[in-house]
Design a protein around this motif. Structure first.
Motif, mmCIF file in Angstrom:
data_model
loop_
_atom_site.group_PDB
_atom_site.id
_atom_site.type_symbol
_atom_site.label_atom_id
_atom_site.label_comp_id
_atom_site.label_asym_id
_atom_site.label_seq_id
_atom_site.Cartn_x
_atom_site.Cartn_y
_atom_site.Cartn_z
ATOM 1 N N THR A 156 1.159 2.547 10.490
ATOM 2 C CA THR A 156 1.795 1.874 9.348
ATOM 3 C C THR A 156 3.747 0.675 10.432
ATOM 4 O O THR A 156 3.584 2.181 11.282
ATOM 5 C CB THR A 156 2.879 2.502 8.167
ATOM 6 O OG1 THR A 156 3.615 3.515 8.628
ATOM 7 C CG2 THR A 156 1.662 3.154 7.580
ATOM 8 N N THR A 191 -1.593 -3.955 4.250
ATOM 9 C CA THR A 191 -1.145 -4.008 3.945
ATOM 10 C C THR A 191 -0.611 -4.702 1.879
ATOM 11 O O THR A 191 0.157 -4.032 1.737
ATOM 12 C CB THR A 191 0.425 -4.817 4.275
ATOM 13 O OG1 THR A 191 0.067 -5.115 5.732
ATOM 14 C CG2 THR A 191 2.010 -4.993 3.648
ATOM 15 N N ASP A 192 -0.950 -5.475 1.393
ATOM 16 C CA ASP A 192 -1.219 -5.973 -0.075
ATOM 17 C C ASP A 192 -1.796 -5.466 -0.847
ATOM 18 O O ASP A 192 -2.174 -5.328 -1.742
ATOM 19 C CB ASP A 192 -1.825 -7.613 0.355
ATOM 20 C CG ASP A 192 -0.784 -8.778 0.911
ATOM 21 O OD1 ASP A 192 0.502 -7.577 1.456
ATOM 22 O OD2 ASP A 192 -1.083 -9.711 1.611
ATOM 23 N N PRO A 196 5.209 -7.353 11.539
ATOM 24 C CA PRO A 196 3.764 -6.919 11.575
ATOM 25 C C PRO A 196 2.856 -7.054 12.964
ATOM 26 O O PRO A 196 3.229 -7.019 14.108
ATOM 27 C CB PRO A 196 3.646 -8.395 11.122
ATOM 28 C CG PRO A 196 4.712 -9.062 10.599
ATOM 29 C CD PRO A 196 5.505 -8.190 11.189
ATOM 30 N N ASN A 254 8.971 -8.619 5.729
ATOM 31 C CA ASN A 254 7.659 -9.185 6.220
ATOM 32 C C ASN A 254 7.148 -10.105 4.894
ATOM 33 O O ASN A 254 6.019 -10.060 4.623
ATOM 34 C CB ASN A 254 7.112 -7.942 6.414
ATOM 35 C CG ASN A 254 6.999 -7.073 7.227
ATOM 36 O OD1 ASN A 254 8.015 -7.718 8.054
ATOM 37 N ND2 ASN A 254 6.703 -6.111 6.907
ATOM 38 N N ASP A 266 -5.843 -5.437 8.423
ATOM 39 C CA ASP A 266 -4.712 -4.951 7.728
ATOM 40 C C ASP A 266 -4.639 -5.388 6.108
ATOM 41 O O ASP A 266 -5.653 -5.696 5.054
ATOM 42 C CB ASP A 266 -4.036 -6.537 7.711
ATOM 43 C CG ASP A 266 -2.106 -6.770 7.438
ATOM 44 O OD1 ASP A 266 -1.990 -6.425 6.050
ATOM 45 O OD2 ASP A 266 -1.785 -7.400 7.731
ATOM 46 N N TRP A 287 1.647 6.099 -1.758
ATOM 47 C CA TRP A 287 0.772 5.573 -1.611
ATOM 48 C C TRP A 287 -0.680 5.624 -2.749
ATOM 49 O O TRP A 287 -1.108 6.463 -2.533
ATOM 50 C CB TRP A 287 0.214 5.520 -0.205
ATOM 51 C CG TRP A 287 1.006 6.245 0.609
ATOM 52 C CD1 TRP A 287 1.545 7.350 1.202
ATOM 53 C CD2 TRP A 287 1.635 5.399 1.599
ATOM 54 N NE1 TRP A 287 1.498 7.272 2.117
ATOM 55 C CE2 TRP A 287 2.507 6.276 2.121
ATOM 56 C CE3 TRP A 287 1.301 4.356 1.957
ATOM 57 C CZ2 TRP A 287 2.982 6.355 3.561
ATOM 58 C CZ3 TRP A 287 2.358 3.429 3.059
ATOM 59 C CH2 TRP A 287 3.315 4.600 3.552
ATOM 60 N N GLN A 289 4.188 -3.130 6.922
ATOM 61 C CA GLN A 289 2.928 -2.966 7.377
ATOM 62 C C GLN A 289 1.890 -1.429 7.884
ATOM 63 O O GLN A 289 2.124 -1.220 7.760
ATOM 64 C CB GLN A 289 2.951 -3.804 8.802
ATOM 65 C CG GLN A 289 3.918 -5.031 8.298
ATOM 66 C CD GLN A 289 3.539 -6.772 7.584
ATOM 67 O OE1 GLN A 289 2.481 -7.367 7.902
ATOM 68 N NE2 GLN A 289 3.572 -6.278 6.555
ATOM 69 N N LYS A 290 0.375 -2.047 6.966
ATOM 70 C CA LYS A 290 -0.101 -1.208 6.795
ATOM 71 C C LYS A 290 -1.341 -1.733 7.181
ATOM 72 O O LYS A 290 -1.868 -2.636 6.921
ATOM 73 C CB LYS A 290 -0.083 -0.533 5.482
ATOM 74 C CG LYS A 290 0.840 -0.416 4.929
ATOM 75 C CD LYS A 290 0.353 -0.025 3.294
ATOM 76 C CE LYS A 290 1.437 -0.461 2.575
ATOM 77 N NZ LYS A 290 1.788 -1.731 2.119
ATOM 78 N N TYR A 291 -2.475 -0.402 8.238
ATOM 79 C CA TYR A 291 -3.297 -1.290 9.389
ATOM 80 C C TYR A 291 -4.482 0.014 8.951
ATOM 81 O O TYR A 291 -4.069 0.950 8.913
ATOM 82 C CB TYR A 291 -3.414 -1.292 10.236
ATOM 83 C CG TYR A 291 -1.619 -2.843 10.597
ATOM 84 C CD1 TYR A 291 -2.888 -3.927 10.090
ATOM 85 C CD2 TYR A 291 -0.703 -2.428 10.722
ATOM 86 C CE1 TYR A 291 -1.336 -5.041 10.146
ATOM 87 C CE2 TYR A 291 -0.072 -3.600 11.097
ATOM 88 C CZ TYR A 291 -0.225 -4.669 10.578
ATOM 89 O OH TYR A 291 0.874 -5.561 10.494
ATOM 90 N N SER A 334 6.308 -0.783 0.231
ATOM 91 C CA SER A 334 4.758 -2.358 0.014
ATOM 92 C C SER A 334 4.987 -2.639 1.448
ATOM 93 O O SER A 334 3.553 -3.292 1.637
ATOM 94 C CB SER A 334 4.627 -2.808 -1.409
ATOM 95 O OG SER A 334 4.641 -1.610 -2.484
ATOM 96 N N SER A 378 6.876 -7.359 -4.378
ATOM 97 C CA SER A 378 5.831 -5.548 -4.354
ATOM 98 C C SER A 378 5.578 -5.610 -5.763
ATOM 99 O O SER A 378 5.579 -5.848 -6.753
ATOM 100 C CB SER A 378 7.303 -5.291 -3.761
ATOM 101 O OG SER A 378 6.520 -3.996 -4.894
#
Ligand SMILES: Cc1cc2nc3c(=O)[nH]c(=O)nc-3n(C[C@H](O)[C@H](O)[C@H](O)COP(=O)(O)OP(=O)(O)OC[C@H]3O[C@@H](n4cnc5c(N)ncnc54)[C@H](O)[C@@H]3O)c2cc1C
Lengths: 509, 406
Positions: B128, B153-154, B132, B39, B151, B215, B70-72, B67, B20
């Protein structure tokens, strides 16, 4: 207010509309093109030449002919007199008409009679299942049990041996069926044709070729072909008009109007591309299922799994159409009847290799053709003295590397004419105009996803109660009052009318 | 014959957890080396002691690294339509600068997952969730042409800061923005500037207490961390891991996948997954919405009533009722349900649990058959349970605007 709106004036839309109107409904049929008939509508690609994409009739439903009184309008299923002719590049030919072979060895003749007898029996046993909606599996209704019982019974009634044989062969690759029965490579190639054409299948592919062949043998003509589909379309159109159907051409539906409240999602009408709204008690789509759900029905109202299944409904067509306006009737080296359906393939591997290229999105390097000369039976399709040649070309993918540019198409037409030249030397000299319709052209001009013969593969996973997918396999859909009636429904494509009729029967039930 | 066996150091090259953006600092504090995985990220089970971390959050504040969540980004003209078809709540009601907790279901009305949707702009949403979801989002997009799903997320470092002093800590960061930090209501999302860099702050969390989620660009993660931890002596910031989170969320009455519910797409046995009605999430299911995935099935279910109901229980005694069966009678002959999560709650001073109970048994008595060990001896007791409507922990400070200062 209309009782029913039919979207799309293909032959299935026409049939469905006419049944509904005959049952007393107020029906309007909306066709995007300038005339009705769908893939079988008139097509003047060169002045005075009429070349419908679907240019011959093979398995039009006898029941529809009878119910809609088509004979009154000059159409009957008799006269399927176009022989299937296997034409070799060496000038050899074998002609097949009904139960008879001409030009084949004695043993092939005998084998053909035997196989033909079985195939006709199977075709007959399946007939009742093509002509009814296939109920949902698992609703345990009397109807479900009835339909499945009848399907089973018909197969059982063939007798034990025939039944066993049917169950053995129905998913066989065409190649095995042919190899088991015949010795002539030329004959095998031609006889396998009807099982393959229109599907993503080559002789070695297992799955649904035998079933497709049986589907094409479903009418009283038993797979026999008559050149010229225009008589059928004009009879259907006249019958629709007489039944009171309002036909609007040049009328493209942009969207199916859907209204939803707390408990239901209902189709209420359509919106046209010019913005006009037409309301009706129900909407029946004669457009292929993928276009219907992916383009016409707003996504907001469709469940994700359902639209996912529609999205993966396999519908990549592989048949192209070649139309050639000729100065005069061409002369083939082989001795062939003018009204024949010529299969230009020496052996099944020619078809197989032609297919292989398409696995890599390439058009066949050595295409195989089914050639007809419709002007030989109908003087209206070409100016006096001239000739019209139409060929189904296998196999052409919808998308090729670099796209189907005009240049790519021209080059391919040259390749096709070169193929014809081998069989009819001098034909190149006679060409006045030629056009090639790729599956992509068919999609664009006729609104059929993938330009697919059946609106979607006719394959084991996409037939019967899985056609086009569960949730929409009974000519209905998850949206109330939205129905389907096109070739993308059970039983499938070809000028048949069964989907249109079955849909109307379900709606009227 | 040459061997294809990999040498040991090569064998797991790609299997190491991703690190992270906060890892460097978190690793320093993970004194027990108690790493788990979330994840694909290396993730702290706890840093020092789960109980201790729990008390830090309830009494001062703690940071939790989200972190790996999962974030989209869902963007475009049809972003709202696409999401609204997918989720059970009406996102049209979610204004720009607001977030919503929601669930989404299969066409059979079974819960796929829960998560939060942040409306960042008119046509821009961030979704979020714990696991996944890209495959499902791609399917959920079918039929819509004017929407993209990315995506991210990273691409986003996210840190949750929870507990009574969380606001006081954030105040010291001197965030500047159109609105003052103190004006943020529960589920508000705002853009700020931190040391000249953009930061998004939402007043959200998974603890039922005052708290925020931050964020930022991963490149600024450490700078943010250091600024927060500079306040450690004043406000008692401490990182907390998965174990403390589980305690905090049970008190708040929040459900956890694979503990309280089984995600539908990962469930094999018929009906071992759950509907939102079974999970008592009726308030998230907006039947007034014209359509959402699973609506038809849920309407049917609402008519007949769900098979189970997730309820909150206050159980006599102090033995956590973990994995206990529930009965309608003291003799444990009539089984009516099972406990999904249980703990002794220090703040509520109660033996609490979340449990699935057959709806018609809710009117009668409920007994839990609790198994526990005492110095290696197996013990069992039957304890009376009391139904609770409210979360066990819902202090005034969780909602107060402006937030309490320390
Ligand atoms: C190259 C090729 C050759 C073929 N040859 C033969 C053959 O010789 N014999 C045979 O039996 N079968 C043949 N077929 C198969 C046959 O053409 C089809 O199975 C059949 O046409 C399907 O009929 P349908 O009524 O279901 O749909 P279609 O014929 O596809 O009709 C659909 C109609 O809907 C209209 N439409 C689409 N979108 C809209 C809209 N948004 N609003 C309003 N209208 C719309 C279209 O314009 C079209 O008229 C051939 C197929 C191909 C691809």
């Amino acid at each position: 207010m209309f009782d029913s709106i039919i979207i799309g004036g293909g032959h299935n839309g026409l049939v469905c509309a006419t049944y509904l109107a005959k049952a007393g409904q107020k029906v309007v049929l909306l066709e995007a093109g300038d005339q009705v008939g769908g893939l079988a509508k008139k097509r003047e690609f060169a002045q005075g030449f009429n070349a419908p994409v679907a240019n011959y009739v093979q398995h039009f439903s006898d029941q529809v002919v009878k119910d809609l009184g088509l004979s009154k309008y000059g159409y009957a299923n008799q006269g399927a007199d176009s022989p299937l002719i296997a034409v070799g590049s060496d000038g050899q030919s074998i002609s097949v008409l009904g139960d008879d072979l001409e030009g084949a060895s004695d043993s092939d003749q005998a084998a053909y009679k035997t196989l033909r007898r079985s195939l006709k029996k199977y075709a007959k046993a399946l007939n009742s299942s093509w002509n009814t909606a296939i109920p949902k599996v698992g609703d345990n209704s009397l109807r479900e049990i009835g339909v499945f019982a009848k399907m089973g019974l018909n197969i059982r009634l063939m007798g034990k041996e025939d039944m066993q044989e049917f169950l053995r062969v129905f998913s066989l690759p065409m190649r095995d069926l042919m190899d088991e029965n015949f010795e002539s490579p030329l004959l095998k190639a031609a006889l396998s044709w009807d099982g393959l054409q229109g599907a993503r299948l080559a002789p070695r592919s297992p799955n649904s070729a035998v079933l497709a062949l049986l589907l094409k043998m479903s009418s009283s003509t038993e797979g026999g072909v008559s050149l010229g589909s225009s008589q059928l379309i004009s009879a259907l159109t006249q019958a629709a008009i007489d039944a009171g159907v309002t036909i609007k051409t040049n009328t493209r539906v942009e969207q199916v109007l859907v209204s939803a409240d707390e408990s239901t999602v209902v189709a209420t009408g359509v919106k046209l591309t010019d913005g006009e709204h037409i309301n009706a008690r129900r909407v029946v789509s004669g457009v292929d299922p993928k276009s219907t759900f992916m383009k016409l029905v707003p996504a907001d109202y469709q469940e994700i799994e359902f639209i996912g299944r529609i999205d993966r409904f396999r519908s990549k067509g592989l048949v192209g159409k070649l139309n050639i306006a000729l100065k005069s009737t061409p002369k083939f080296s082989a001795d062939v009847a003018d009204n024949g359906r010529l299969i230009l393939a020496d052996k099944m591997d020619d078809i197989e290799f032609a297919f292989d290229d398409t696995k890599y999105d390439l058009p066949s390097e050595h295409p195989v053709l089914e050639v007809t000369i419709p002007s030989s039976v109908d003087s209206n399709v070409a100016p006096a003295g001239k000739a019209l040649l139409q060929a189904n070309v296998m196999y052409l993918p919808q998308h090729i590397e670099g796209g189907w540019s005009e240049q790519a198409k021209l080059a391919y037409v040259q390749k096709l004419i070169a193929v014809l030249e081998k069989y009819a030397p001098g034909i190149g000299e006679l060409v006045e105009a030629a056009e090639l319709l790729t599956p992509d052209d068919l999609e664009k001009e006729y609104g059929v996803t993938g330009g697919h013969w059946h609106h979607g593969e006719f394959a084991a996973d996409q037939i019967l109660m899985m056609r086009p997918t569960y949730g929409a396999a009974q000519y209905n859909s998850p949206i109330e009052n939205l129905h389907l009636c096109s070739a993308g429904c059970h039983p499938g494509g070809g000028l048949m009318g069964a989907a249109g009729r079955n849909a109307a029967k379900e709606i009227l039930r | 014959m040459t061997s294809n066996l990999m040498t040991s150091h090569e064998a797991y090259t790609n299997e190491h957890g991703k690190l992270s953006p906060f890892h460097e600092r978190q690793a320093e504090r993970n004194v027990r080396g108690a790493w788990a995985e979330w994840n694909g990220y290396k993730f702290a089970e706890y840093y020092y002691d789960a109980q201790y971390e729990y008390f830090c959050v309830r009494n001062q504040c703690g940071t939790y690294d989200i972190s790996p969540m999962q974030k989209y980004m869902i963007e475009g003209e049809q972003a709202l339509a696409m999401l609204n078809r997918m989720v059970t709540r009406d996102l049209a009601k979610c204004k720009v600068g607001r977030a919503m907790y929601t669930v989404w279901c299969t066409e059979e009305g079974r819960l796929i997952d829960d998560g939060a949707v942040f409306r960042l702009a008119d046509d821009k949403y961030m979704l979020t969730c714990g696991a996944p979801m890209i495959a499902w989002l791609r399917r959920a997009k079918l039929g819509f042409t004017n929407v993209t799903v990315t995506d991210v997320t990273d691409d986003i470092a996210a840190l949750s800061i929870q507990g009574p002093t969380s606001y006081s800590v954030l105040r010291t960061l001197n965030l500047t923005g159109d609105d003052a930090l103190e004006t943020l209501k529960l589920f508000d999302v705002r853009e700020f500037t931190f040391n000249g860099k953009p930061i998004t702050v939402s007043r959200t969390g998974f603890t039922g207490d005052l708290g925020y989620e931050l964020w930022v660009d991963p490149a600024h993660a450490i700078e943010l961390w250091d600024a927060i931890y500079a306040q450690q002596d004043n406000y008692g910031v401490h990182p907390y891991g998965e174990a403390a989170t589980d305690m905090l969320r049970i008190e708040a009455g929040f459900i956890m996948p694979f503990v309280d519910f089984n995600e539908a797409h990962k469930t094999i046995h018929f009906r071992h997954d759950h509907s939102p009605l079974e999970l008592n999430l009726d308030w998230l299911v907006n039947f007034k919405k014209p359509m959402f995935n699973g609506k038809k099935a849920l309407l049917e279910e609402a008519k007949t009533g769900p098979e189970y109901r997730l309820v909150k229980l206050d159980i006599e005694g102090n033995k956590p009722a973990e994995e206990a069966w529930l009965y309608a009678d003291k003799n444990c002959t009539k089984e009516i349900g099972y406990v999904t999560s249980a703990m002794w709650s220090p703040v509520a001073k109660a033996n609490i649990a979340l449990a699935m109970v057959k709806p018609d048994a809710l009117k009668g008595d409920i007994y839990a058959e609790i198994y526990y060990t005492q110095e290696l001896r197996q013990k069992m007791k039957v304890a009376k349970c009391e139904l609770k409507d409210k979360p066990f922990w819902a202090p005034e400070r969780a909602r107060a605007v402006p937030p309490f200062q320390y």
